[in-house]
Design a protein around this motif. Structure first.
Motif, PDB file in Angstrom:
ATOM      1  N   ALA A 131      -3.357   4.661   6.759  1.00  0.00           N
ATOM      2  CA  ALA A 131      -2.045   5.236   6.478  1.00  0.00           C
ATOM      3  C   ALA A 131      -1.693   6.224   7.579  1.00  0.00           C
ATOM      4  CB  ALA A 131      -2.062   5.936   5.121  1.00  0.00           C
ATOM      5  N   VAL A 132      -0.442   6.166   8.042  1.00  0.00           N
ATOM      6  CA  VAL A 132       0.028   7.088   9.079  1.00  0.00           C
ATOM      7  C   VAL A 132       1.155   7.932   8.485  1.00  0.00           C
ATOM      8  CG1 VAL A 132       0.995   7.284  11.407  1.00  0.00           C
ATOM      9  CG2 VAL A 132      -0.521   5.344  10.835  1.00  0.00           C
ATOM     10  N   PHE A 133       0.954   9.231   8.421  1.00  0.00           N
ATOM     11  CA  PHE A 133       1.951  10.152   7.874  1.00  0.00           C
ATOM     12  C   PHE A 133       2.753  10.767   9.018  1.00  0.00           C
ATOM     13  CE2 PHE A 133       0.787  10.767   3.386  1.00  0.00           C
ATOM     14  CZ  PHE A 133      -0.427  10.098   3.355  1.00  0.00           C
ATOM     15  N   GLU A 134       4.067  10.884   8.799  1.00  0.00           N
ATOM     16  CA  GLU A 134       4.917  11.609   9.753  1.00  0.00           C
ATOM     17  C   GLU A 134       5.663  12.665   8.961  1.00  0.00           C
ATOM     18  OE1 GLU A 134       7.411   9.261  12.648  1.00  0.00           O
ATOM     19  OE2 GLU A 134       6.344   7.665  11.584  1.00  0.00           O
ATOM     20  N   TYR A 135       5.605  13.905   9.452  1.00  0.00           N
ATOM     21  CA  TYR A 135       6.195  15.015   8.698  1.00  0.00           C
ATOM     22  C   TYR A 135       7.453  15.518   9.381  1.00  0.00           C
ATOM     23  CZ  TYR A 135       1.454  14.903   6.913  1.00  0.00           C
ATOM     24  OH  TYR A 135       0.273  14.498   6.373  1.00  0.00           O
ATOM     25  N   SER A 136       8.384  15.997   8.571  1.00  0.00           N
ATOM     26  CA  SER A 136       9.555  16.628   9.157  1.00  0.00           C
ATOM     27  C   SER A 136      10.127  17.641   8.175  1.00  0.00           C
ATOM     28  CB  SER A 136      10.605  15.581   9.479  1.00  0.00           C
ATOM     29  OG  SER A 136      11.112  15.060   8.287  1.00  0.00           O
ATOM     30  N   GLY A 137      10.876  18.572   8.733  1.00  0.00           N
ATOM     31  CA  GLY A 137      11.411  19.645   7.884  1.00  0.00           C
ATOM     32  C   GLY A 137      12.850  19.417   7.524  1.00  0.00           C
ATOM     33  N   ARG A 157       3.423   5.277   6.382  1.00  0.00           N
ATOM     34  CA  ARG A 157       3.372   3.807   6.466  1.00  0.00           C
ATOM     35  C   ARG A 157       1.939   3.336   6.302  1.00  0.00           C
ATOM     36  NH1 ARG A 157       7.432   4.785  10.457  1.00  0.00           N
ATOM     37  NH2 ARG A 157       9.447   4.074   9.655  1.00  0.00           N
ATOM     38  N   ILE A 158       1.809   2.256   5.538  1.00  0.00           N
ATOM     39  CA  ILE A 158       0.475   1.732   5.242  1.00  0.00           C
ATOM     40  C   ILE A 158       0.274   0.404   5.963  1.00  0.00           C
ATOM     41  CG2 ILE A 158      -0.994   0.858   3.364  1.00  0.00           C
ATOM     42  CD1 ILE A 158       0.581   2.905   1.608  1.00  0.00           C
ATOM     43  N   TYR A 159      -0.866   0.283   6.614  1.00  0.00           N
ATOM     44  CA  TYR A 159      -1.153  -0.917   7.409  1.00  0.00           C
ATOM     45  C   TYR A 159      -2.488  -1.524   6.997  1.00  0.00           C
ATOM     46  CZ  TYR A 159       2.338   1.260  10.445  1.00  0.00           C
ATOM     47  OH  TYR A 159       3.466   1.842  10.937  1.00  0.00           O
ATOM     48  N   ASN A 164       2.314  -1.170  15.720  1.00  0.00           N
ATOM     49  CA  ASN A 164       3.710  -1.586  15.628  1.00  0.00           C
ATOM     50  C   ASN A 164       4.188  -1.345  14.198  1.00  0.00           C
ATOM     51  OD1 ASN A 164       6.110  -2.948  15.313  1.00  0.00           O
ATOM     52  ND2 ASN A 164       5.470  -4.731  16.510  1.00  0.00           N
ATOM     53  N   LYS A 165       5.162  -0.435  14.038  1.00  0.00           N
ATOM     54  CA  LYS A 165       5.537  -0.028  12.672  1.00  0.00           C
ATOM     55  C   LYS A 165       6.052  -1.185  11.819  1.00  0.00           C
ATOM     56  CE  LYS A 165      10.335   1.382  12.907  1.00  0.00           C
ATOM     57  NZ  LYS A 165      11.376   2.356  12.749  1.00  0.00           N
ATOM     58  N   TYR A 166       6.547  -2.275  12.476  1.00  0.00           N
ATOM     59  CA  TYR A 166       7.065  -3.402  11.700  1.00  0.00           C
ATOM     60  C   TYR A 166       5.970  -4.165  10.950  1.00  0.00           C
ATOM     61  CZ  TYR A 166      11.362  -2.169  13.922  1.00  0.00           C
ATOM     62  OH  TYR A 166      12.455  -1.447  14.320  1.00  0.00           O
ATOM     63  N   ASN A 167       4.717  -3.844  11.244  1.00  0.00           N
ATOM     64  CA  ASN A 167       3.605  -4.440  10.494  1.00  0.00           C
ATOM     65  C   ASN A 167       3.329  -3.715   9.177  1.00  0.00           C
ATOM     66  OD1 ASN A 167       2.960  -6.394  12.437  1.00  0.00           O
ATOM     67  ND2 ASN A 167       1.742  -4.917  13.603  1.00  0.00           N
ATOM     68  N   ALA A 168       4.040  -2.632   8.926  1.00  0.00           N
ATOM     69  CA  ALA A 168       3.730  -1.825   7.737  1.00  0.00           C
ATOM     70  C   ALA A 168       3.876  -2.656   6.458  1.00  0.00           C
ATOM     71  CB  ALA A 168       4.634  -0.601   7.676  1.00  0.00           C
ATOM     72  N   GLY A 208       7.493  -2.960   3.191  1.00  0.00           N
ATOM     73  CA  GLY A 208       7.874  -3.077   4.587  1.00  0.00           C
ATOM     74  C   GLY A 208       7.886  -1.758   5.322  1.00  0.00           C
ATOM     75  N   SER A 209       8.545  -1.756   6.490  1.00  0.00           N
ATOM     76  CA  SER A 209       8.385  -0.639   7.419  1.00  0.00           C
ATOM     77  C   SER A 209       9.457   0.428   7.293  1.00  0.00           C
ATOM     78  CB  SER A 209       8.378  -1.174   8.846  1.00  0.00           C
ATOM     79  OG  SER A 209       9.645  -1.750   9.111  1.00  0.00           O
TER      80      SER A 209
END
Ligand code: CLR
Length: 421
Positions: free
Chosen positions: A222-228, A242-244, A252-256, A273-274
């Motif tokens: 799993a790849v986490f992206e944080y934002s405020g 996103r989970i792969y 490639n994020k489209y593989n999520a 999906g992504s």
């Protein structure tokens, strides 16, 4: 001086600040009576969620398309969201304002138990074992251990802070490893960078930044992206995860397979999906409703002199009283004692013995953490002593040569005679 002008001069003084938290002298009203070591307790707060993957054993009699490993990763993510809410948001007081914690001394420990208040005692006893394994730069090691369920969370965190024009930016060294030994499944969890918002206003709160990773030994990741506020959704504490199937697909994020999105301190959703699909989304989790297990700490009178709350009692009392002179006096006493200890050790040519943690060198052929190392390799994360979550081959890697990591030693902990949970 009034509150506002004291604060303004403090803000001015931190503009030229160099990265060492201990050298920062803050006005008394922003001092916390708690040691930074204690902040690692929140890894265990959401005990039931932490242990939940143990109950995902077969297809529950139902026909399910997704693999058992994927369902366990989703359960780990629920716990992770609950724990980051406990660590970075819900821990603070009603004003949600951060304060400057006490700077733990080398050898300081904090032990406790998480209460199992379930009616059928299905959780079993969960122990919390924290130790300050390094003073300069500071490193706190943590373990959450449930013997009944053969589950161990271990890790360490070293905080490095840098001041920018308007905020304090923090990078953490370290990571957590989560072992479900009955399942034969392990997870590597990296620690996200963060910054403080609202410093100028005088009410600092944590906002997480950039990325963090969870790698399962089943290859799923799993790849986490944080934002405020005002980035993905206009809300604070926003994230996308996103989970792969594996690291290679994550490039490639489209593989999520799935995207989880929302607030890590509140409600979040999942869609296939992504992309964060707000039409086909399903509600995934609400961190603000997660059950927090009560922490049982021995009364100070029964504590060992190395235990946080006993060691810092006089300082903590003077902070609560707001007596600046007394704070300085009591703090200097601890600092001087520590300096004397180090001098004596140096004269004898010895170093302080860590109680329950070993420093494992990943560059040594015969090191004892092959399982942890395997996860680093799977995730292509750097094994060197760089900030958490740096990928292999990154330019930041070059500055570091060593590969030493703190690991919990259960034998040593079980053999402990003087300090009990
Ligand atoms: C420590 C490790 C825990 C998660 C965590 C939560 C809050 C962080 C803390 C860590 C490190 C210290 C921290 C704190 C929030 C505020 C505090 C960054 C990463 C700083 C030192 C407070 C400074 C306040 C003055 C500038 C006013 O697992």
């Amino acid at each position: 001086m009034n509150y506002a002008s004291t604060w303004a001069s403090f803000i001015a003084s931190i503009a030229s600040y160099n990265g060492d938290l201990s050298s920062l002298t803050a006005p008394p009203f922003i001092l916390s009576p708690k040691s930074l070591l204690e902040y690692s307790q929140y890894w265990g707060t959401n005990t039931e969620l932490l242990l939940a993957p143990n109950t995902i054993k077969d297809d529950d009699g139902k026909k399910r398309k997704s693999s058992i490993h994927l369902r366990r990763l989703l359960a780990v993510i629920k716990w992770y969201l609950a724990t980051i809410n406990s660590q970075y948001a819900s821990r603070t007081d009603s004003k949600h304002s951060e304060k400057k914690p006490l700077n733990p001394f080398l050898g300081e420990v904090f032990v406790a138990k998480f209460a199992d208040d379930t009616q059928d005692h299905r959780l079993g006893e969960t122990k919390l074992v924290l130790e300050q394994v390094q003073h300069h730069p500071p490193i706190s090691a943590y373990a959450v251990w449930n013997e009944k369920q053969n589950t161990l969370l271990e890790g360490y965190s070293g905080v490095r802070a840098f001041m920018s024009a308007t905020s304090l930016n923090v990078r953490q060294h370290g990571h957590a490893l989560l072992h479900y030994r009955n399942l034969g499944e392990d997870y590597l969890i990296t620690l996200p960078p963060l910054h403080l918002e609202g410093l100028i206003k005088g009410s600092p709160t944590v906002e997480l930044d950039q990325k963090s990773y969870i790698q399962s030994s089943s290859k799923y990741c799993a790849v986490f992206e944080y934002s405020g506020r005002g980035y993905f959704s206009g809300k604070s504490n926003s994230f996308k995860c996103r989970i792969y199937r594996n690291h290679e697909e994550s490039l490639n994020k489209y593989n999520a397979l799935y995207t989880i999105f929302g607030q890590w301190s509140g409600v979040c959703f999942i869609s296939k999906g992504s992309e964060a699909d707000s039409e086909k989304r399903k509600r995934f989790f609400d961190s603000s409703k997660a059950v927090a297990q009560k922490l049982i700490v021995k009364p100070i009178s029964e504590q060992h002199e190395l235990e946080s709350r006993r060691a810092w009692k006089k300082v903590a009392d003077s902070i609560v009283q707001g007596d600046y002179k007394l704070i300085t006096k009591e703090k200097s006493q601890i600092e001087n004692e520590q300096r004397e200890l180090r001098k004596k050790e140096e004269a004898k040519g010895v170093t302080w013995t860590r109680r329950w943690y070993d420093e494992i060198d990943y560059s040594a052929k015969d090191h004892t953490d092959k399982a942890g190392m395997k996860l680093f390799k799977m995730a292509h994360l750097s094994m060197k002593n760089v900030p958490s979550g740096i990928l292999e081959g990154s330019s930041k890697e070059k500055s570091s040569k060593t590969m030493k990591h703190w690991r919990f030693n259960l034998e040593k902990f079980n053999a402990e005679k003087d300090i009990k949970c």
